[in-house]
Design an enzyme around this catalytic site. Structure first.
Site, PDB file in Angstrom:
ATOM      1  N   THR A   1       0.854  -1.186   0.000  1.00 37.56           N
ATOM      2  CA  THR A   1       0.000   0.000   0.000  1.00 37.56           C
ATOM      3  C   THR A   1       0.892   1.237   0.000  1.00 37.56           C
ATOM      4  O   THR A   1       1.617   1.490   0.966  1.00 37.56           O
ATOM      5  CB  THR A   1      -0.922   0.014   1.229  1.00 37.56           C
ATOM      6  OG1 THR A   1      -1.749  -1.151   1.201  1.00 37.56           O
ATOM      7  CG2 THR A   1      -1.796   1.257   1.223  1.00 37.56           C
TER       8      THR A   1
ATOM      9  N   LYS B   1      -7.041   1.078  -3.784  1.00 42.94           N
ATOM     10  CA  LYS B   1      -6.645   0.490  -2.500  1.00 42.94           C
ATOM     11  C   LYS B   1      -6.699   1.539  -1.389  1.00 42.94           C
ATOM     12  O   LYS B   1      -7.072   1.231  -0.244  1.00 42.94           O
ATOM     13  CB  LYS B   1      -5.230  -0.083  -2.592  1.00 42.94           C
ATOM     14  CG  LYS B   1      -4.693  -0.670  -1.279  1.00 42.94           C
ATOM     15  CD  LYS B   1      -5.524  -1.855  -0.794  1.00 42.94           C
ATOM     16  CE  LYS B   1      -5.099  -2.363   0.584  1.00 42.94           C
ATOM     17  NZ  LYS B   1      -3.749  -2.931   0.608  1.00 42.94           N
TER      18      LYS B   1
ATOM     19  N   LYS C   1       0.236   4.157   9.253  1.00 41.77           N
ATOM     20  CA  LYS C   1       0.858   4.388   7.938  1.00 41.77           C
ATOM     21  C   LYS C   1      -0.195   4.660   6.858  1.00 41.77           C
ATOM     22  O   LYS C   1      -0.129   5.667   6.133  1.00 41.77           O
ATOM     23  CB  LYS C   1       1.686   3.172   7.530  1.00 41.77           C
ATOM     24  CG  LYS C   1       2.175   3.206   6.070  1.00 41.77           C
ATOM     25  CD  LYS C   1       2.886   1.934   5.682  1.00 41.77           C
ATOM     26  CE  LYS C   1       1.968   0.756   5.456  1.00 41.77           C
ATOM     27  NZ  LYS C   1       1.288   0.790   4.124  1.00 41.77           N
TER      28      LYS C   1
END
Length: 312
Positions: free
Chosen positions: A102, A178, A246
């Site tokens: 990601t 995503k 994150k």
């Protein structure tokens, strides 16, 4: 001119929970697979399960023309591809990199251009589904790239995924989708934790509350999947708090680039950041509920005797 034989060996860099599952699913599908991880223990585990492994990306490059990057973040992608003994400079021209981490869409787009300049193909292919679905070869892949890249990666994609979404013909689109998924996943986990904290603070039995909500309109996939971790007091990190620190930071970085305000995601990020700051960063992301527990007077479920014996 004599045609070169096709090299069907697939490399998997990153033998964590997701990468290990993917590598084993590919072995089970009959693909030759070589794993790579900085951890000797991870490599030994993969070899014990029938795979081959190497310690550096450069060594992997000499045996594979399709390589999956199943690492944590953009910094690790950079190190794997362009660091000392990196992958990109060692791969044969025309090889394919399937980038599964990601990362920010802008980073994925720029990475695709850098690799193209080196005569390497890239699929922007972040994954979703968790470790169990990785092992079963049933992931969802949110991907974008050229037709040629898909053709080279088809066997690997078939082995790892139940569904491959082809979302565009250039890197960046897969990572954009995503990011929407991670926005929702993070918000839903934080909301599930807050809702359970509310119920327990009001004195409702948490097992009963879980039973009712999972059969009511307030249910979500994340509520149904993560709340059992709270009920069992099992915060073994299947997906850690720091992952959402994150990922939700990437959501906000992208929002700033687009000048798009996202206050709901901002609130979820603050809760995960607080959980990390309190020392829970490496625990399962359901541990975000411990932030609420520290601020209010309610008791979280404790591990039962059988679980304690299993830990001893």
């Amino acid at each position: 001119m004599e045609q070169q034989p096709r090299n069907d060996t697939v490399g998997v860099i990153g033998l964590g929970a997701m990468g290990m599952g993917i590598a084993n699913a590919m072995l089970e599908a009959g693909l030759p697979v070589i794993g790579c991880d900085v951890s000797a223990s991870a490599r030994e585990t993969f070899e014990a399960q029938g795979g081959r492994s190497v310690p550096t990306p450069a060594e992997l490059a000499h045996e594979c023309e399709v390589v999956l990057l199943v690492v944590v973040n953009a910094e690790q992608v950079e190190a794997v591809l362009f660091g000392e003994r990196g992958l990109a400079g060692e791969l044969a021209p025309g090889s394919l990199i399937v980038q599964c981490a990601t990362v920010a869409p802008s980073y994925a787009e720029a990475l695709g251009e850098r690799l193209k300049a080196m005569d390497l193909d890239m699929l922007d292919a972040p994954i979703s589904g968790g470790a169990a679905k990785a092992r079963a070869g049933e992931l969802s892949v949110m991907s974008s790239g050229s037709d040629a890249a898909y053709a080279k990666g088809q066997a690997a994609l078939d082995a790892m995924a139940a569904k491959v979404y082809r979302l565009g013909d250039t890197p960046g689109v897969g990572s954009s989708v995503k990011l929407v998924n991670q926005h929702l996943a993070g918000v839903h986990i934080a909301a599930a934790a807050e809702a359970m904290a509310l119920g327990m603070r009001m004195g409702i039995d948490p097992e009963t509350l879980y039973e009712v909500i999972t059969h009511s309109a307030g249910n979500s996939w994340m509520f149904e999947n993560r709340v059992p971790h709270i009920l069992k007091a099992d915060y073994t990190p299947l997906s850690a708090v720091d992952i959402f620190v994150k990922d939700l930071n990437i959501v906000h970085q992208t929002g700033r680039e687009l000048r798009l305000s996202m206050p709901v995601a901002a609130s979820a990020l603050q809760q995960f950041t607080a959980a990390s700051g309190a020392g829970f960063g490496r625990e399962d992301d359901a541990a975000v509920i411990k932030v609420y527990q520290r601020l209010s007077a309610f008791e979280l479920p404790e591990a039962n005797d059988a679980q304690r014996e299993g830990e001893s």
